[in-house]
Write a protein that holds these residues in place. Structure first.
Motif, PDB file in Angstrom:
ATOM      1  N   UNK A 108     -30.793  50.768   9.629  1.00 32.88           N
ATOM      2  CA  UNK A 108     -29.827  49.681   9.815  1.00 32.88           C
ATOM      3  C   UNK A 108     -30.367  48.621  10.775  1.00 32.88           C
ATOM      4  N   UNK A 109     -30.999  49.055  11.846  1.00 35.12           N
ATOM      5  CA  UNK A 109     -31.602  48.104  12.789  1.00 35.12           C
ATOM      6  C   UNK A 109     -32.777  47.382  12.136  1.00 35.12           C
ATOM      7  N   UNK A 110     -33.522  48.120  11.331  1.00 35.90           N
ATOM      8  CA  UNK A 110     -34.673  47.520  10.654  1.00 35.90           C
ATOM      9  C   UNK A 110     -34.221  46.444   9.671  1.00 35.90           C
ATOM     10  N   UNK A 111     -33.166  46.712   8.924  1.00 33.74           N
ATOM     11  CA  UNK A 111     -32.657  45.740   7.955  1.00 33.74           C
ATOM     12  C   UNK A 111     -32.116  44.487   8.632  1.00 33.74           C
ATOM     13  N   UNK A 112     -31.713  44.627   9.894  1.00 36.97           N
ATOM     14  CA  UNK A 112     -31.171  43.468  10.630  1.00 36.97           C
ATOM     15  C   UNK A 112     -32.267  42.655  11.320  1.00 36.97           C
ATOM     16  N   UNK A 113     -33.485  43.198  11.370  1.00 40.18           N
ATOM     17  CA  UNK A 113     -34.590  42.503  12.041  1.00 40.18           C
ATOM     18  C   UNK A 113     -34.909  41.197  11.311  1.00 40.18           C
ATOM     19  N   UNK A 114     -35.295  40.176  12.071  1.00 40.64           N
ATOM     20  CA  UNK A 114     -35.580  38.850  11.506  1.00 40.64           C
ATOM     21  C   UNK A 114     -37.076  38.716  11.219  1.00 40.64           C
ATOM     22  N   UNK A 115     -37.402  38.235  10.025  1.00 43.77           N
ATOM     23  CA  UNK A 115     -38.791  38.063   9.604  1.00 43.77           C
ATOM     24  C   UNK A 115     -39.255  36.611   9.812  1.00 43.77           C
ATOM     25  N   UNK A 121     -34.408  41.230   7.324  1.00 41.73           N
ATOM     26  CA  UNK A 121     -35.091  42.071   6.338  1.00 41.73           C
ATOM     27  C   UNK A 121     -34.197  42.281   5.118  1.00 41.73           C
ATOM     28  N   UNK A 122     -32.899  42.553   5.345  1.00 42.39           N
ATOM     29  CA  UNK A 122     -31.960  42.777   4.241  1.00 42.39           C
ATOM     30  C   UNK A 122     -31.833  41.538   3.366  1.00 42.39           C
ATOM     31  N   UNK A 123     -31.724  40.365   3.994  1.00 42.59           N
ATOM     32  CA  UNK A 123     -31.581  39.120   3.227  1.00 42.59           C
ATOM     33  C   UNK A 123     -32.877  38.778   2.487  1.00 42.59           C
ATOM     34  N   UNK A 124     -33.998  39.046   3.111  1.00 41.28           N
ATOM     35  CA  UNK A 124     -35.289  38.790   2.463  1.00 41.28           C
ATOM     36  C   UNK A 124     -35.464  39.697   1.250  1.00 41.28           C
ATOM     37  N   UNK A 130     -33.960  38.775  -6.306  1.00 38.80           N
ATOM     38  CA  UNK A 130     -33.575  37.646  -7.163  1.00 38.80           C
ATOM     39  C   UNK A 130     -34.800  36.928  -7.723  1.00 38.80           C
ATOM     40  N   UNK A 131     -35.872  36.866  -6.917  1.00 41.78           N
ATOM     41  CA  UNK A 131     -37.087  36.162  -7.341  1.00 41.78           C
ATOM     42  C   UNK A 131     -37.881  36.950  -8.373  1.00 41.78           C
ATOM     43  N   UNK A 132     -38.075  38.234  -8.110  1.00 41.20           N
ATOM     44  CA  UNK A 132     -38.903  39.067  -8.994  1.00 41.20           C
ATOM     45  C   UNK A 132     -38.101  39.617 -10.172  1.00 41.20           C
TER      46      UNK A 132
END
Length: 301
Positions: A108-115, A121-124, A130-132
């Motif tokens: 959960x913390x990993x998915x919230x990390x900003x890239x 991470x979750x949004x990316x 959606x892209x692939x």
């Protein structure tokens, strides 16, 4: 009485190679419990498989990232192996592994990390789907660290630096993070990739797994008809052999075929404090599709 379905019988046959009727009987004896049925078959000498994991068919990549006295590993799954060759997917897996270095292996913390993109991470991941045009998921992550020394990484058959189908972390405590320690850690990673140990040391072996193994060995030894005192010695000897198979520090070093891993680490003046091994799709059974039927359906037949 538990309901013994055809699917359950099929799963047991795939895991053990035993006959259909034997599988059905084993499941009845174990009241539908797969692991219990495997043990029953082994006790009867009807299964050669001791511990066989489910079929591995999920796709994607395992990615690793390394920093000072720390390393991270992640598994990101996709529907087809084509995605693993996609540069955007590869970059995403690598970024997620580096993000885990900073935030740890809590998903959960990993998915919230900003890239780098500014997205989490979750949004990316959503953007990538959606892209692939394929469903994807971040399945698991692991971060290991040491107070001094190195956490080495190894990727088997890498498709790109730090990305592949099997990844290993090896935490090696030592006075300094020398090149020799890094090399030792990488060689341990190669060993782990090849041997798939279940525990670091004897004390770390799962007590339930040990009891299951002992119960099977006792039944096998009793079949010899020897006295109880002899049976006990036979079982103790086989348990030692079991440790040599599943405990990393007790295994024979694959690089020379004779030394114990424990001795190799001691000779280097180091201490192995942890490891982990991710194999892509391990334990995931992907739905089998009839390709000809899919083509016919697409053609409207």
């Amino acid at each position: 009485m538990a309901q013994i379905t055809a699917a359950l019988v099929k799963e047991l046959r795939e895991k053990t190679g035993a006959g259909m009727m034997d599988c059905k009987k084993a499941l009845n004896e174990a009241e539908g419990d797969i692991e219990g049925a495997i043990d029953w078959l082994r006790k009867k000498g009807l299964s050669a498989a001791a511990k066989k994991s489910g079929r591995v068919t999920a796709e994607g990549l395992v990615g690793v990232a390394q920093a000072d006295k720390k390393a991270a590993m992640v598994e990101v799954n996709a529907e087809t192996d084509f995605v693993a060759r996609n540069e955007h997917f590869q970059n995403f897996v690598s970024e997620v592994a580096h993000a885990a270095l900073n935030v740890g292996d809590d998903l959960e913390k990993l998915k919230a990390a900003v890239l780098k993109s500014g997205r989490s991470v979750a949004d990316e991941l959503t953007h990538l789907i959606a892209t692939i045009g394929e469903n994807m998921s971040i399945r698991r992550a692991r971060v290991l660290s040491v107070p001094s020394g190195v956490v080495a990484t190894y990727v088997h058959s890498a498709v790109s630096p730090g990305l592949g189908k099997i990844g290993v972390l090896a935490a090696v405590e030592a006075p300094t993070a020398s090149e020799a320690m890094e090399d030792l850690g990488r060689r341990i990673g190669m060993h782990v990739a090849a041997t798939r140990p279940a525990a670091l040391d004897v004390d770390s072996v799962d007590p339930q797994a040990l009891e299951r193994e002992r119960a099977v060995l006792v039944e096998q030894a009793k079949a010899s008809g020897k006295p109880d005192a002899i049976i006990e010695k036979m079982v103790d000897g086989r348990i030692r052999k079991f440790y040599e198979e599943v405990v990393l520090l007790e295994q024979v070093w694959v690089h020379d075929g004779e030394s114990r891993v424990r001795k190799i680490v001691e000779k280097a003046g180091a201490k192995l404090t942890g490891f982990d091994r991710f194999q892509l799709g391990e334990g995931i059974e992907k739905e089998e599709n009839d390709f000809a039927a899919e083509v016919a359906k697409a053609a409207g037949n």
